[in-house]
Design an enzyme around this catalytic site. Structure first.
Site, PDB file in Angstrom:
ATOM      1  CG  HIS A 197      34.391  46.265  38.346  1.00 10.95           C
ATOM      2  ND1 HIS A 197      35.553  45.665  38.191  1.00 10.95           N
ATOM      3  CD2 HIS A 197      33.716  45.934  39.458  1.00 10.95           C
ATOM      4  CE1 HIS A 197      35.582  44.773  39.409  1.00 10.95           C
ATOM      5  NE2 HIS A 197      34.543  45.142  40.092  1.00 10.95           N
ATOM      6  CG  ASP A 231      36.684  45.731  45.215  1.00  8.27           C
ATOM      7  OD1 ASP A 231      35.823  46.576  45.696  1.00  8.27           O
ATOM      8  OD2 ASP A 231      36.418  44.460  44.545  1.00  8.27           O
ATOM      9  CG  HIS A 288      35.155  41.876  42.623  1.00  9.86           C
ATOM     10  ND1 HIS A 288      34.391  42.478  43.785  1.00  9.86           N
ATOM     11  CD2 HIS A 288      34.482  40.646  42.031  1.00  9.86           C
ATOM     12  CE1 HIS A 288      33.572  41.351  43.979  1.00  9.86           C
ATOM     13  NE2 HIS A 288      33.451  40.665  43.020  1.00  9.86           N
ATOM     14  CG  ASP A 331      34.696  43.388  47.556  1.00 11.43           C
ATOM     15  OD1 ASP A 331      35.917  43.983  47.808  1.00 11.43           O
ATOM     16  OD2 ASP A 331      34.239  43.553  46.522  1.00 11.43           O
TER      17      ASP A 331
HETATM   18 ZN   LIG Z   1      34.506  44.268  44.572  1.00 10.05          ZN
END
Ligand SMILES: [Zn+2]
Length: 336
Positions: free
Chosen positions: A116, A154, A156, A242
């Site tokens: 991120h 991931d 996200h 995740d």
């Molecule tokens: Zn994540």
């Protein structure tokens, strides 16, 4: 499979209870040891800060270093810095460069995570840096230069990696929970890259509750064929656990079967694969997943130890709509 690990990665410590905490690595190591992996300390590069500053803004890097010197601080509501963060983050970057240079399949058991982190810290329109400090995956990809692919699984969207690689002709593919339903709110199919990077940024958003049946279809119908055409020299996998059904921070329904299916697809390319730890907050999933990954890479053993999950009809309808859109964008640049 070689596992890069150092206790320095545990020196990035939260000031309060936080899901991204040092004990994640204890569980990873337990899984690695059970699988009989070789564990090796990465070597800190003398030029690491110079390399970090070639990707991130100098003012952002200086801010991070100042906060490390001052001790505990919060960069935003999600992301903390401690006195050991700079050593940990710089060693994570060094580790990926060690692995890129060795051109060998390896797992990097590092933290803080990175996908991120954008050029100036917070990437694109995200409300926070989502636990990330420096973008280890993007730095590794750019250090490897030509022919590197980054596959981000991931849950996200890797908004920082996308931002950094957006105008490069390095392949970035991300599967993630749909941005309308999860941080960081980006990762739509129409974000295809720009300039010479056009067509090299592939976002595959998936509805919450997506199961293995659908995920495996996405791998077979899109990811495998794009990877074959791109024919990478080296693959970096931004490995977040995740998207697993037991993760406490997201809503996907994948079992370890989906994970092993992706790993096997990529390992079959017969190129070096660098697995880089990103998110994943269920400790038991980290342990079991790491063990299964290493057994697959070292012995070809496909043993998820969990039964396949399926997607309900309502979610499937949403998926069909999204995947049509994904294919229309990807199909402009790649044969599907
Ligand atoms: Zn994540």
């Amino acid at each position: 499979m070689l596992v890069y690990y150092s206790p320095i990665f545990k020196k990035h410590t939260p000031p309060f209870r936080h899901p991204e905490a040092p004990d994640r690595l204890d569980h990873l190591l337990e899984g690695a040891r059970e699988a009989g992996a070789e564990i090796k300390e990465p070597v800190m590069r003398e030029d690491v800060w110079h390399i970090i500053e070639s990707i991130h803004d100098k003012s952002y890097v200086e801010l991070v270093r100042r906060l490390c010197r001052e001790g505990h601080a919060e960069i935003d509501g999600d992301t903390y810095i401690s006195s050991g963060t700079c050593d940990a983050a710089a060693l994570a970057v060094s580790a990926i460069i060690n692995a890129v240079e060795r051109k060998e399949t390896a797992l990097i058991a590092a933290r803080p995570p990175g996908h991120h982190a954008g050029v100036a810290g917070r990437a694109l329109s995200a409300p926070s840096q989502g636990f990330c400090i420096f973008n280890t995956a993007a730095i590794g990809a750019l250090y490897g230069e030509e022919g590197v692919a980054v596959l981000d699984i991931d849950v996200h969207h890797g908004n920082g990696t996308q931002e950094i690689l957006y105008d490069r002709d390095l392949l970035y593919i991300s599967t993630h929970q749909h941005p309308l339903t999860l941080y960081p709110g980006t990762g739509y199919p129409e974000e295809v890259g720009e300039g010479k990077g056009e067509g090299y940024n592939i976002n595959i958003p998936l509805p919450p509750h997506t199961g293995d049946d659908v995920y495996i279809k996405v791998i077979d119908e899109i990811i495998t064929s794009v990877l074959r055409q791109y024919n990478p020299r080296l693959v970096i996998i931004s490995l977040g656990w995740d998207a697993h059904k037991e993760d406490p921070l997201a809503d996907m329904k994948l079992s370890l079967k989906s994970y092993l299916y992706v790993f096997e697809t990529v390992l079959r390319l017969q190129k070096p694969v660098i697995f880089l730890l990103e998110g994943g907050y269920n400790r038991e999933v980290i342990r079991r997943g790491t063990k299964a990954l290493i057994r697959l890479a070292d012995a070809g053993e496909f043993a998820p130890g969990e039964s396949q999950t399926s997607t309900d009809v309502h979610t499937l309808e949403k998926f069909e709509e999204i995947i049509k859109e994904v294919k229309s964008y990807v199909g402009r640049y790649w044969r599907l």
